[in-house]
Enzyme design. Structure first.
Site, PDB file in Angstrom:
ATOM      1  N   ASP A  51       0.709  -1.155   0.067  1.00 30.37           N
ATOM      2  CA  ASP A  51      -0.038   0.002  -0.036  1.00 30.37           C
ATOM      3  C   ASP A  51       0.821   1.358   0.062  1.00 30.37           C
ATOM      4  O   ASP A  51       2.117   1.408   0.529  1.00 30.37           O
ATOM      5  CB  ASP A  51      -0.823  -0.029   1.331  1.00 30.37           C
ATOM      6  CG  ASP A  51      -2.028   0.911   1.286  1.00 30.37           C
ATOM      7  OD1 ASP A  51      -2.245   1.450  -0.010  1.00 30.37           O
ATOM      8  OD2 ASP A  51      -2.564   1.322   2.108  1.00 30.37           O
ATOM      9  N   ASN A  64       1.122   3.393  -2.899  1.00 34.85           N
ATOM     10  CA  ASN A  64       1.646   3.440  -4.058  1.00 34.85           C
ATOM     11  C   ASN A  64       1.067   5.097  -4.550  1.00 34.85           C
ATOM     12  O   ASN A  64       1.853   6.016  -5.317  1.00 34.85           O
ATOM     13  CB  ASN A  64       1.186   2.640  -5.468  1.00 34.85           C
ATOM     14  CG  ASN A  64       1.875   1.423  -5.145  1.00 34.85           C
ATOM     15  OD1 ASN A  64       2.672   1.362  -4.312  1.00 34.85           O
ATOM     16  ND2 ASN A  64       1.426   0.426  -5.813  1.00 34.85           N
ATOM     17  N   ARG A  85      -1.191   8.764 -10.250  1.00 37.32           N
ATOM     18  CA  ARG A  85      -0.904   7.524  -9.498  1.00 37.32           C
ATOM     19  C   ARG A  85      -0.595   6.335 -10.097  1.00 37.32           C
ATOM     20  O   ARG A  85       0.035   5.603  -9.537  1.00 37.32           O
ATOM     21  CB  ARG A  85      -2.540   7.128  -9.073  1.00 37.32           C
ATOM     22  CG  ARG A  85      -3.114   8.177  -8.120  1.00 37.32           C
ATOM     23  CD  ARG A  85      -4.699   7.936  -7.779  1.00 37.32           C
ATOM     24  NE  ARG A  85      -4.663   6.438  -7.160  1.00 37.32           N
ATOM     25  CZ  ARG A  85      -4.251   6.303  -5.781  1.00 37.32           C
ATOM     26  NH1 ARG A  85      -4.189   7.355  -5.014  1.00 37.32           N
ATOM     27  NH2 ARG A  85      -4.604   5.156  -5.310  1.00 37.32           N
ATOM     28  N   SER A 139      -7.574  -5.544  -4.664  1.00 35.29           N
ATOM     29  CA  SER A 139      -8.445  -6.382  -3.971  1.00 35.29           C
ATOM     30  C   SER A 139      -9.831  -6.222  -4.784  1.00 35.29           C
ATOM     31  O   SER A 139     -10.141  -5.640  -5.766  1.00 35.29           O
ATOM     32  CB  SER A 139      -8.673  -5.370  -2.633  1.00 35.29           C
ATOM     33  OG  SER A 139      -9.222  -4.371  -2.933  1.00 35.29           O
ATOM     34  N   ASN A 191     -10.837  -2.660  -5.192  1.00 32.23           N
ATOM     35  CA  ASN A 191     -10.055  -2.132  -6.107  1.00 32.23           C
ATOM     36  C   ASN A 191     -10.738  -1.534  -7.520  1.00 32.23           C
ATOM     37  O   ASN A 191     -10.385  -0.652  -7.794  1.00 32.23           O
ATOM     38  CB  ASN A 191      -8.806  -2.290  -6.010  1.00 32.23           C
ATOM     39  CG  ASN A 191      -7.901  -2.335  -4.881  1.00 32.23           C
ATOM     40  OD1 ASN A 191      -7.097  -3.013  -4.717  1.00 32.23           O
ATOM     41  ND2 ASN A 191      -8.106  -1.152  -4.046  1.00 32.23           N
ATOM     42  N   ARG A 236      -5.047  -1.067   9.240  1.00 27.84           N
ATOM     43  CA  ARG A 236      -6.201  -2.032   9.122  1.00 27.84           C
ATOM     44  C   ARG A 236      -5.737  -3.185   8.025  1.00 27.84           C
ATOM     45  O   ARG A 236      -4.955  -3.137   7.438  1.00 27.84           O
ATOM     46  CB  ARG A 236      -7.129  -1.276   8.607  1.00 27.84           C
ATOM     47  CG  ARG A 236      -7.161  -0.684   7.051  1.00 27.84           C
ATOM     48  CD  ARG A 236      -8.331   0.281   6.585  1.00 27.84           C
ATOM     49  NE  ARG A 236      -7.994   0.977   5.848  1.00 27.84           N
ATOM     50  CZ  ARG A 236      -7.550   2.411   5.747  1.00 27.84           C
ATOM     51  NH1 ARG A 236      -7.860   2.881   6.953  1.00 27.84           N
ATOM     52  NH2 ARG A 236      -7.387   3.429   4.729  1.00 27.84           N
TER      53      ARG A 236
HETATM   54  C1  IPE Z   1      -5.463  -2.622   0.247  1.00 25.20           C
HETATM   55  O1  IPE Z   1      -4.934  -1.494   0.042  1.00 25.20           O
HETATM   56  C2  IPE Z   1      -5.309  -3.605  -1.148  1.00 25.20           C
HETATM   57  C3  IPE Z   1      -4.092  -3.531  -1.940  1.00 25.20           C
HETATM   58  C4  IPE Z   1      -2.865  -3.140  -1.369  1.00 25.20           C
HETATM   59  C5  IPE Z   1      -4.033  -4.157  -2.920  1.00 25.20           C
HETATM   60  P1  IPE Z   1      -6.343  -0.365  -0.465  1.00 25.20           P
HETATM   61  O2  IPE Z   1      -5.431   0.975  -0.490  1.00 25.20           O
HETATM   62  O3  IPE Z   1      -7.244  -0.587  -1.499  1.00 25.20           O
HETATM   63  O4  IPE Z   1      -6.971  -0.227   1.127  1.00 25.20           O
HETATM   64  P2  IPE Z   1      -7.712   0.822   1.844  1.00 25.20           P
HETATM   65  O5  IPE Z   1      -8.839   1.427   0.938  1.00 25.20           O
HETATM   66  O6  IPE Z   1      -6.892   1.810   2.424  1.00 25.20           O
HETATM   67  O7  IPE Z   1      -8.488   0.038   3.100  1.00 25.20           O
HETATM   68  C1  IPE Z   2      -1.464   0.258  -3.136  1.00 23.50           C
HETATM   69  O1  IPE Z   2      -1.637   1.776  -3.368  1.00 23.50           O
HETATM   70  C2  IPE Z   2      -1.849  -0.623  -4.662  1.00 23.50           C
HETATM   71  C3  IPE Z   2      -3.364  -0.860  -4.841  1.00 23.50           C
HETATM   72  C4  IPE Z   2      -4.561  -0.758  -3.760  1.00 23.50           C
HETATM   73  C5  IPE Z   2      -3.793  -1.443  -6.198  1.00 23.50           C
HETATM   74  P1  IPE Z   2      -2.618   2.615  -3.450  1.00 23.50           P
HETATM   75  O2  IPE Z   2      -2.857   2.788  -4.689  1.00 23.50           O
HETATM   76  O3  IPE Z   2      -3.656   2.062  -2.547  1.00 23.50           O
HETATM   77  O4  IPE Z   2      -2.094   3.796  -2.613  1.00 23.50           O
HETATM   78  P2  IPE Z   2      -2.444   4.876  -1.804  1.00 23.50           P
HETATM   79  O5  IPE Z   2      -2.931   4.036  -0.546  1.00 23.50           O
HETATM   80  O6  IPE Z   2      -3.651   5.673  -2.561  1.00 23.50           O
HETATM   81  O7  IPE Z   2      -1.469   5.822  -1.354  1.00 23.50           O
HETATM   82 MG    MG Z   3      -4.064   2.480  -0.389  1.00 19.06          MG
END
Ligand code: IPE
Ligand code: IPE
Ligand code: MG
Length: 250
Positions: free
Chosen positions: A27, A29, A40, A72, A75, A203
Site C-alpha cells: 500500500d 503507491n 497515481r 482487492s 479496488n 487495517r
Molecule cells: C489494500 O489497499 C489493497 C491492496 C494493497 C491491493 P487499499 O488502498 O485498497 O486499502 P484501503 O482502501 O486503504 O483500506
Molecule cells: C496500493 O497502493 C496499490 C493498490 C491498492 C492497487 P494505493 O493505490 O492504495 O496507494 P494509496 O493508498 O492511494 O497511497
Molecule cells: Mg491504498
C-alpha cells in the site's frame, strides 16, 4: 512514526528463526506518486519494481512463501485508467515471469477470483500455473492476490464445499479447520507468521481473513515504493522479538 524499532539493532535478523511465510499489503503507491506530483499510475509502476526487489530478497533470505496483496475485490471502485494501468503492469510482469520462473526457481500462484480478470491476463496466469506445477514443491513460492478479498475467498470456499456435499463427495459433519483450509485459495500454504502493512494504515482491508488468525502484524509509515530490504529486516527482527503464545501461557 509507527515503526516499532529504531536504532542500530533494528534490523538484526536471526536466520535460524525466520518466518516461513511473510504476507505484505503493498500500500501507498498513490501517495508516493502524489508527493512527487506524478500520476497515481507512476506509483503503481514504482510499486511493481519494489515487489520484484522484495521477492528476490525474501527468497535469498530463506523465506519459503511471500504473499502480496496486489488488487482487492474493492479496488474496482477506482478509475478505469488506474485499473487498466494496474492490469497492464501485471501483464508485463507475467510475461517476464513466464521467461524467468524456471531459471530463478520461483513458483507463482494467484489467490483471488480470476473469473473477473481480463482474459489475456487469465491465460498468462494459466501459463505461470503450469510452470509452477513443474517446479519442485521446495522452490520459493510467491502468491499474488489479484481480485482478492478475504470474505470473497471464504464464500467461494463455502460454496465449493457445499457443492461437494450436494455431489455426495463430502458430508457436512466432516468439515473441520483442516478440511476447510483445503478449499481456500491458500490450500497447502502455511498461514503467514508475519503480515506487513506499509504506508501507515492500521487495517487489514479484507486481506487473508482466515489465515491471519495468529499472524503477527507489523506496520510502518514507509510507502510501498520506498520499501526496501532493510524494512524487511526490521519487520522480521520485530517479529522475532514477539512472544507468540497462541492462547497458552508461558
Ligand atoms: C489494500 O489497499 C489493497 C491492496 C494493497 C491491493 P487499499 O488502498 O485498497 O486499502 P484501503 O482502501 O486503504 O483500506
Ligand atoms: C496500493 O497502493 C496499490 C493498490 C491498492 C492497487 P494505493 O493505490 O492504495 O496507494 P494509496 O493508498 O492511494 O497511497
Ligand atoms: Mg491504498
Amino acid at each position: 512514526m509507527i515503526n516499532e524499532l529504531s536504532g542500530k539493532q533494528a534490523g538484526q535478523v536471526d536466520k535460524s528463526r525466520l518466518p516461513r511465510h511473510i504476507a505484505i499489503i503493498m500500500d501507498g503507491n498513490g501517495r508516493w506518486a502524489k508527493k512527487r506530483g506524478l500520476p497515481r499510475t507512476a506509483g503503481h509502476k514504482a510499486g511493481a519494481e519494489t515487489f520484484r526487489k522484495i521477492a528476490t530478497y525474501c527468497k535469498n533470505l530463506g523465506v519459503e512463501y511471500l504473499t502480496v496483496y496486489a488488487f482487492s475485490t474493492e479496488n474496482w471502485k477506482r478509475s478505469e485508467t488506474e485499473v487498466g494501468a494496474i492490469m497492464a503492469l501485471l501483464r508485463r510482469y507475467l510475461l517476464e515471469a513466464i521467461d524467468s520462473m524456471e531459471r530463478d526457481s520461483i513458483r507463482l500462484k494467484f489467490f483471488g477470483d480470476m473469473t473477473a480478470i481480463p482474459p489475456e491476463l487469465r491465460s498468462l496466469a494459466r501459463e505461470t500455473d503450469e510452470i509452477t506445477e513443474h517446479l519442485g514443491r521446495d522452490a520459493f513460492q510467491a502468491n499474488i492476490c489479484l481480485n482478492y478479498g478475504g470474505r470473497d475467498e471464504l464464500l467461494r470456499a463455502a460454496r465449493r464445499f457445499a457443492a461437494d456435499c450436494t455431489a455426495g463427495l463430502r458430508k457436512p459433519e466432516e468439515l473441520d479447520e483442516a478440511v476447510f483450509s483445503g478449499y481456500l485459495d491458500s490450500a497447502g500454504v502455511p498461514d503467514p507468521e508475519l503480515i506487513i502493512r506499509p504506508s501507515g494504515e492500521l487495517r487489514l482491508s479484507n486481506f487473508l481473513l482466515w489465515q491471519c488468525a495468529y499472524s503477527e502484524f507489523y506496520y510502518t509509515d514507509t510507502l510501498w515504493p520506498d520499501f526496501d530490504e532493510a524494512e524487511i529486516d526490521r519487520a522480521v527482527a520485530a517479529y522475532q522479538k514477539r512472544d507468540r503464545r497462541f492462547g497458552g501461557v508461558k
